[in-house]
Motif scaffolding. Structure first.
Motif, mmCIF file in Angstrom:
data_model
loop_
_atom_site.group_PDB
_atom_site.id
_atom_site.type_symbol
_atom_site.label_atom_id
_atom_site.label_comp_id
_atom_site.label_asym_id
_atom_site.label_seq_id
_atom_site.Cartn_x
_atom_site.Cartn_y
_atom_site.Cartn_z
ATOM 1 N N GLU A 1 6.847 116.824 11.718
ATOM 2 C CA GLU A 1 6.080 118.049 11.507
ATOM 3 C C GLU A 1 6.247 118.997 12.704
ATOM 4 O O GLU A 1 6.247 118.565 13.861
ATOM 5 C CB GLU A 1 4.601 117.698 11.333
ATOM 6 N N GLY A 2 6.426 120.275 12.409
ATOM 7 C CA GLY A 2 6.510 121.273 13.464
ATOM 8 C C GLY A 2 7.822 121.262 14.222
ATOM 9 O O GLY A 2 7.916 121.852 15.296
ATOM 10 N N THR A 3 8.847 120.621 13.675
ATOM 11 C CA THR A 3 10.140 120.576 14.350
ATOM 12 C C THR A 3 10.770 121.963 14.379
ATOM 13 O O THR A 3 10.678 122.719 13.404
ATOM 14 C CB THR A 3 11.096 119.600 13.626
ATOM 15 N N ASP A 4 11.391 122.291 15.497
ATOM 16 C CA ASP A 4 12.087 123.566 15.661
ATOM 17 C C ASP A 4 13.014 123.801 14.470
ATOM 18 O O ASP A 4 13.787 122.930 14.078
ATOM 19 C CB ASP A 4 12.896 123.498 16.958
ATOM 20 N N GLY B 1 7.207 111.762 14.458
ATOM 21 C CA GLY B 1 5.992 112.529 14.649
ATOM 22 C C GLY B 1 6.305 113.993 14.939
ATOM 23 O O GLY B 1 7.473 114.414 14.914
ATOM 24 N N PRO B 2 5.289 114.781 15.239
ATOM 25 C CA PRO B 2 5.492 116.203 15.538
ATOM 26 C C PRO B 2 6.473 116.404 16.691
ATOM 27 O O PRO B 2 6.394 115.720 17.719
ATOM 28 C CB PRO B 2 4.088 116.685 15.922
ATOM 29 N N ALA C 1 13.593 110.427 18.289
ATOM 30 C CA ALA C 1 13.789 111.118 19.558
ATOM 31 C C ALA C 1 13.134 112.498 19.518
ATOM 32 O O ALA C 1 13.073 113.134 18.456
ATOM 33 C CB ALA C 1 15.277 111.270 19.864
ATOM 34 N N PRO C 2 12.649 112.977 20.666
ATOM 35 C CA PRO C 2 12.099 114.335 20.715
ATOM 36 C C PRO C 2 13.212 115.375 20.619
ATOM 37 O O PRO C 2 14.353 115.119 21.018
ATOM 38 C CB PRO C 2 11.407 114.389 22.081
ATOM 39 N N THR C 3 12.876 116.548 20.081
ATOM 40 C CA THR C 3 13.912 117.550 19.844
ATOM 41 C C THR C 3 14.520 118.095 21.132
ATOM 42 O O THR C 3 15.668 118.544 21.121
ATOM 43 C CB THR C 3 13.355 118.720 19.020
#
Length: 340
Positions: free
Chosen positions: A74-77, A27-28, A129-131
């Motif tokens: 989406e919107g990943t650094d 996800g985002p 995993a979150p960035t």
């Protein structure tokens, strides 16, 4: 691939089983990681045995993850790209809005996202995993080494570098097992006069091989405290052993304003009195793991100094046997699952 394999536990304290799952999409602000290796940590047992609130089954544990980004949400650094080698440890992301997070102290986030607790962990071929949980793996490190460094490594490295000790000071590491063998290596590389403390005279040669300048046998007639004081007193003790009595025994071995850094987990209370602390200004503190940046620092330091964990690698299919070996204490020293 449309499916991936995961080692899951269907109910509390149950055996691991290999299952096929549909490949998830990130996800985002998240990425999907193709897992190359994942270490097995003793802390995984608190989730497998449902000893913490909010544990959900079926459970896929694992917070010593090393792999490659294979899809961006989406919107990943933009600093992250498909193919980047990354590690995720105990710090699996923070909430960003609790008071510690607003103060920049992310590792004590009140809603910490530990892999295997907040989301499926690394005993699998894929992880979302979150960035903010991602740490870059140096080219010099194999995935099987990077995984354990994301938890065992960062906990010992960070515990030492955030202590009050400075190069040349006497620093002791209590225990030379899964955490302690790395602690001794880091302490020596940081320039500390390093003391290894363990049970039995037979471990002395091994301690010296790890880089210790001195070895203390905690079963000898001379107490640990007296042995440390004969060396001048420890500026810091990194307590990796999961034994409250052994941890307590080091307090009188601290120098004035010396610091006991506790990272070994034991349910029993420490037997320390205020009088032991007050007159000489001694400090006792618990030390949590470290953020993704701390993990990255740990891996960079390890690569620079040739420090690697001592691992036993096994394929993902043998997750249950590897987990039981870790629990039994017979692993030497980190069990690591591989997916290749």
């Amino acid at each position: 691939m449309s499916t991936y394999r995961a080692a899951q536990v269907a109910a509390a304290s149950g055996p691991f089983e290999i299952v096929q799952r549909e490949v998830p999409r990130p996800g985002p602000g998240h990425v999907r990681i193709a897992v190359d290796a994942c270490g097995i940590c003793h802390s995984d047992s608190v989730f497998v045995d449902a000893l913490l609130p909010g544990v959900r089954f079926p459970l896929v544990p694992g917070h010593e993850i090393a792999g490659r980004i294979d899809e961006l949400g989406e919107g990943t650094d933009i600093s992250w790209q498909v193919g980047d080698r990354v590690a995720v440890g105990w710090f699996g992301g923070s909430c960003g809005h609790c008071t510690p997070c607003r103060q920049g102290d992310f590792i004590v986030c009140q809603n910490l996202k530990v892999p295997g607790w907040a989301y499926d962990g690394g005993f699998a071929e894929a992880v979302i995993a979150p960035t903010d949980a991602l740490a870059r793996i140096p080219d010099a490190l194999a995935a099987t080494d990077a995984g354990p460094l994301a938890c065992a490594g960062v906990t010992t490295y960070n515990g030492l570098r955030r202590s009050s000790a400075r190069p040349g000071d006497l620093v002791a590491v209590l225990g030379i097992g899964g955490l302690g063998h790395l602690g001794v290596k880091y302490a020596a590389a940081m320039g500390f006069e390093t003391v290894a403390i363990a049970r039995g005279s037979d471990k002395a040669d091994f301690a010296k091989q790890l880089g210790a300048h001195h070895y203390i046998d905690s079963t000898a007639d001379t107490t640990v405290a007296d042995a440390l004081q004969s060396l001048g007193g420890a500026k810091a003790v990194l307590a990796t052993a999961a034994n409250s009595d052994a941890i307590t025994a080091t307090v009188e071995g601290l120098a004035p304003r010396g610091e006991l850094v506790v990272i070994g987990v034991d349910a029993e209370p420490l037997g320390i009195s205020p009088n032991q602390l007050l007159m000489s200004g001694k400090i006792i503190r618990g030390h949590p793991s470290g953020t993704a940046q701390d993990v990255q620092d740990t891996m960079a330091f390890s690569a620079l100094h040739g420090i690697r964990p001592m691992n036993e690698t096994v394929p993902l299919d043998q997750a249950d046997e590897a987990y039981r070996k870790m629990l039994s204490g017979t692993a030497r020293f980190r069990m690591v699952l591989t997916t290749g």
